[in-house]
Design an enzyme around this catalytic site. Structure first.
Site, short mmCIF file in Angstrom:
data_model
loop_
_atom_site.label_atom_id
_atom_site.label_comp_id
_atom_site.label_asym_id
_atom_site.label_seq_id
_atom_site.Cartn_x
_atom_site.Cartn_y
_atom_site.Cartn_z
CE LYS A 30 1.63 11.03 6.13
NZ LYS A 30 1.70 10.09 5.28
N PRO A 76 -4.96 8.77 6.33
CG PRO A 76 -5.75 8.85 8.38
CD PRO A 76 -5.07 8.19 7.55
#
Ligand SMILES: [Zn+2]
Length: 268
Positions: free
Chosen positions: A51, A2
């Site tokens: 992140k 991701p």
């Protein structure tokens, strides 16, 4: 893995479900937190930094998690069965009267004093989707190492936080820059970084990321994961290689015609 936009969206949804609510159930299924129970504590907010995910509680502590390759937070209406993977992959359960948030396969699950958040995210450069996004600051950090490849500089979260191999590949294609171009030779670094921010921003609500503007399957990217396929602009076959400092090599993709290597391209 991701990238920043996916993490931003996850935290936005977690904050919608949990922010301002009191925990009615709390389980950490990691050895260091096995005996920690925050039931009765309120979650003030859930925010992303690059992140990383930060759950801030009203007792002065923050839960810090990171997805790395496989991790995910799933949100279920209370009473609905959980479907994010087998039970042994669950690392955390945070439930309120309305929702269950379940953290799967999280390689980082730790509780830290909120005042010490800098110890886990303080090294990060400006967050591409943060409220305090700082274009000049990101450029300054990248330019501090002019001989490094732009490909490595974009992935270094200390320069700017949120770009992974997907956005790196697509961004460098859009700007016509070869991944191994030294930072000092990138024609318009400001425009490149600006465009990176725009790409993440445009994708922050999308489950399937697209840089082409086309949301149909197999049309969403220019070069990422398209090695050996013809470039969408010039039909030249897309190339791929892994490069980076030893032990941190990551895969890059580029069109040799749209992104010609400069003579000074850094060879490893
Ligand atoms: Zn091309």
């Amino acid at each position: 893995m991701p990238e920043g936009d996916t993490v931003w969206r996850a935290c936005f949804r977690l904050n919608e479900a949990l922010g301002g609510k009191v925990l009615t159930r709390c389980e950490f299924r990691v050895p260091t937190l096995a005996t920690t129970d925050l039931t009765g504590v309120r979650i003030d907010e859930v925010v992303s930094r690059g992140k990383h995910q930060l759950f801030r509680f009203d007792n002065g502590f923050t839960l810090h998690t990171h997805f790395r390759m496989e991790g995910a937070w799933r949100i279920y209406p209370h009473g609905r069965s959980w479907s994010g993977g087998p039970d042994f992959q669950i690392r955390a359960v945070l439930a309120t009267a309305d929702h269950d948030a379940v953290g799967y396969r999280l390689p980082v699950t730790e509780l830290i004093p909120t005042a010490d958040e800098d110890q886990v995210v303080g090294h990060l450069g400006p967050d591409l989707l943060g409220p305090d996004w700082d274009l000049d600051g990101a450029i300054r950090r990248i330019e501090a190492r002019p001989g490094r490849t732009i490909g490595e500089a974009l992935l270094d979260q200390r320069n700017l936080a949120g770009i992974g191999t997907f956005y790196r590949a697509e961004l460098l294609f859009l700007q016509g820059v070869h991944p191994r171009t030294p930072v000092r030779d990138v024609a318009n670094l400001r425009r490149l970084v600006q465009r990176g921010q725009q790409l993440l921003y445009a994708n922050r609500w999308r489950t399937e990321q697209s840089t082409t503007g086309d949301l149909r399957p197999n049309r969403r990217t220019y070069v990422f994961e398209r090695p050996g396929l013809p470039c969408r602009r010039c039909k030249t076959l897309i190339r791929t290689e892994e490069f980076g400092t030893l032990g941190q090599e990551r895969r890059s993709y580029w069109c040799p015609r749209c992104q010609p290597a400069s003579r000074a391209a850094v060879q490893s």
